[in-house]
Enzyme design. Sequence first.
Site, PDB file in Angstrom:
ATOM      1  N   HIS A  28      -8.540  -4.722   0.374  1.00 42.88           N
ATOM      2  CA  HIS A  28      -7.662  -3.937   1.197  1.00 42.88           C
ATOM      3  C   HIS A  28      -6.846  -5.085   2.340  1.00 42.88           C
ATOM      4  O   HIS A  28      -7.339  -5.171   3.266  1.00 42.88           O
ATOM      5  CB  HIS A  28      -8.364  -2.843   2.056  1.00 42.88           C
ATOM      6  CG  HIS A  28      -8.772  -1.678   1.569  1.00 42.88           C
ATOM      7  ND1 HIS A  28      -8.066  -0.298   1.675  1.00 42.88           N
ATOM      8  CD2 HIS A  28      -9.823  -1.315   0.749  1.00 42.88           C
ATOM      9  CE1 HIS A  28      -8.573   0.570   0.952  1.00 42.88           C
ATOM     10  NE2 HIS A  28      -9.517   0.096   0.255  1.00 42.88           N
TER      11      HIS A  28
ATOM     12  N   GLU B  22      -4.360  -4.200   4.079  1.00 49.21           N
ATOM     13  CA  GLU B  22      -3.736  -3.771   5.388  1.00 49.21           C
ATOM     14  C   GLU B  22      -4.990  -3.882   6.487  1.00 49.21           C
ATOM     15  O   GLU B  22      -4.730  -3.671   7.520  1.00 49.21           O
ATOM     16  CB  GLU B  22      -3.277  -2.454   4.850  1.00 49.21           C
ATOM     17  CG  GLU B  22      -4.494  -1.215   4.816  1.00 49.21           C
ATOM     18  CD  GLU B  22      -5.027  -1.306   3.356  1.00 49.21           C
ATOM     19  OE1 GLU B  22      -5.158  -2.280   2.865  1.00 49.21           O
ATOM     20  OE2 GLU B  22      -5.833  -0.315   3.210  1.00 49.21           O
TER      21      GLU B  22
ATOM     22  N   CYS C 121      -6.329   0.078  -3.801  1.00 55.02           N
ATOM     23  CA  CYS C 121      -7.426   0.961  -3.821  1.00 55.02           C
ATOM     24  C   CYS C 121      -7.406   2.141  -4.721  1.00 55.02           C
ATOM     25  O   CYS C 121      -7.093   2.039  -5.697  1.00 55.02           O
ATOM     26  CB  CYS C 121      -8.142   1.082  -2.608  1.00 55.02           C
ATOM     27  SG  CYS C 121      -9.892   1.535  -2.533  1.00 55.02           S
TER      28      CYS C 121
END
Lengths: 226, 751
Positions: free
Chosen positions: A196, A198, A87
């Site tokens: 994302h 994560e 990002c």
Amino acid sequence: MSSRIGVVTFPGSLDDRDAQRAIAIAGGEPVALWHGTTNLSGIDAVVLPGGFSYGDYLRAGAIARFSPIMSSVIDAAKSGMPVFGICNGFQVLCESHLLPGALTRNDHLHFICRDQKLRIENTTSAFTSGFDTNQEIVIPLKNGEGSYIADERTLDELEATGRIIARYVDVNPNGSRRDIAGITNEAGNVVGLMPHPEHAVEAGFGPSLDGLAFFTSVLSTLVNAS
Amino acid sequence: MSIDTTAQAADTPDAQQPWSELGLKADEYARIKEILGRRPTSAELAMYSVMWSEHCSYKSSKVHLRQFGDKVPKTDVLLVGMGENAGVVDVGDGYAVTFKVESHNHPSYVEPYQGAATGIGGIVRDILTMGARPIAVMDPLRFGPADAPDTQRVLPGIVAGIGGYGNCLGLPNIGGEVVFDQSYLGNPLVNALCVGVMKHEDILLATASGTGNLVVLFGAKTGGDGIGGVSVLASETFDADGPAKRPSVQVGDPFTEKVLIECCLEIFAENIIVGIQDLGGAGISCATSELASNGDGGMHVILDSVPLRDATLSPEEILMSESQERMCAIVEPAHLDRFMEICGKWDVDAVVIGTVNSSGRLTIEWQGEQIVDVPPRTVAHEGPVYNRPFAKPASQDLLAANTATSLQRPQSAEEFVHTVLTLVGSPNLADKSWITSQYDRYVLGNTASATPEDAGMVRLDDSTSRGVAISTDCNARFTMLNPYLGAQLALSEAYRNVAATGARPIAVTNCLNFGSPEDPSVMWQFSEAVTGLADACLTLGVPVTGGNVSFYNQTGETAILPTPVVGVLGVIDDVHTHLSHALPADGLTLIVLGETKAEFDGSEWAHVVHAHLGGQPPQPDLEAEANLAEVLITAANQGLVSAAHDISDGGLAQAVVEMCLRGNRGATLNLTGDAFTQLWSESVARAVVALTAEQAAELLALALQHEVPAEVIGTSGGTSFVVNAPEVTFSIAVDQLREVHTATLPALFDH
């Protein structure tokens, strides 16, 4: 000994702790790196996390790119160290010219947070080697400036050399050219991804566990390289 | 320009002062003179006027709010009660949680983006000030009709402002409400809730003690924004003929706030401050007087030390400025260097602006002259208190008499289908993702559940599975019909929503949005609502830990529907056991828990289909709510049910449709009794659960044990929402429901 993976915290970084958590869950050793230093603390790979470094002032990633740590990250990337920009980190990598193109305001002009389907098209980069070719995954996407743009020649070249690592499937959430969600450099060690991973590594927190393979990929890349 | 010093004030007792323009009443001005034994200086007048405004002093509400303190239920969770920046509750394992909801209604009407953005900024600083790491935000919002031109103006800006600020702070937005009603057309409600977590021993308070300790102002520089915002914006209604007030709204910088949060957390971790206060409404006036008032002595401030964005600001303006992203800490001299070092790391400006002393006075100097010399308590805590007259309006009985009984109900299958679709697509019940997808719900990685689930849920940090769930609710039509019961219904719904996720409700915050307190009818609504809420909190055993009052929400003489937004916080030992309302599989048994009565007054059906508001709201049943909660919490904890959803706005029909849409599968309801009542009554203390046939018997036994009526009403599966009842049978494809449900907001706002 597990690999040491740095996560840079810029002022305004938000998903830095999440990236550290993902690295730990994948079996790596996360190392917090402060933007104000040039010391990479002996890490084996580095993640530039999501967020709004420097408030996205000027342009997303434009100021962070000049942080002291980035000169070390750029040098290390050129020597082959795996670098993953998520990002805002992707934006920083483009601003640093480690990756071509730029990320501009979403075509609909709104910030958007959604569970996004992607297709992994490159399974040779440092962060995608653990995926199957054309594997479809769902991970969170959340950005205001995620529309990937580059000139036609660059886009053609990315296609031709297999450097588009992931494309949006079903919905293009931000107007990215050719549905591009992530790309890699020629060497395959620098990867930028707008969604994302994560936030999709832990059961109960996120739409899937599909994000984990980005982090396990780099850990096996490092083991194989050593 | 000459400086109006305290000496000059004593020498010129008859000088004309603009007390009225600053919003003070004649008797209030007289009282200031009595306190000081002279006329106030212009700086003192500025401080008193802003601190004695309705917004800061709660002068009209105080006498009623005392009930929240007087009727505190027996609880061992309350660590810090009302009166501090936010209440703090014990959530187990040494963790403490602080949460609070606040209004930013008027600024958001004037300047939607910045008004809403700084609303988030302010509540987050309140939570931070308690020593907590903020972990989530929520936004209860209310607008005029969805298709009204002014809603088109304010809604996109407010949503973008909440997203723009909250997303950049890195706080997940996990829920809230979006409600449309004519009464909010000229006065939208923008409430903001924040929750934060800390360890018990890390709780901080706003207090300035220890002679010789230093007063440090840190964060953003002080500018000319928001001057008089508190007293002017919060204390007057919007009038077409009034002066333009645009410059009074503060401008936020979320990046500065994000850095300030991290800086504060690092300072907190080293235990190097005595007290801390954020600068919100009334800026330096508020922070210094509150810190000094809560401490044990006095304080001297050198106002020239305040870093300014605009060097031409007068001392009065500096005292009143509401520039955002500022904090004030009390630091022992021995810790100052370390304090400054941490601020330096984060590039946060920090300046010593004063010292704590034993004078018992708050004194402020400017260019070497004394411009303020006041007893701090008289500014911060001993403002005026009003016993405003209140009276039940004559129209209330007429309203009560106009019930929904005679409204035309659907008869044929076509009419039932039409009613389902009309409600599912109505702005209040339609899919809100056009709004909520503009908020980051994932950041921090601890979100277990977020909107559109019944309650937002986050774990406290990633070293534990312990979490908190929060829901905010208020059906203002119910409160209009009966403010005492309406407030209890708001609490009931929020309590039920939290329990429906499997968390145990333990504490309450509120944001009481009402019209003008100078109107006895509004004051009656307020007094009834506060009493109703306090009584219900006592019965349910959940203490009110804090909150906020917003008066003067009206357009001209017309007040908004009384809107006491109630936020309930619950605790869950393991967030992995939480319940979603998505139907996860075909073939599950659907059971309705609770008793359905023919209650339609104030319902979503009456509102949407007939634009009708009258009668009496559903009858609250707090004992039934507590029993239902016990069943839901136990069921979640034991893994007895696969999904649960509270039944409220739009009744059982809406609840099951939402379960179908979220699970992307159909359901068949086999109803006994009157289909219309079963589908659209809004009786309290009810929920739908989905579970396997084997588990059904266990759940029915559990319900029986807790005296909760339970009835098997259908099964999940297929691709349609099907209803079989004695007098009607109909079916609607889930795809069609989804299309209707999701089309409404984009059609109104996507342009």
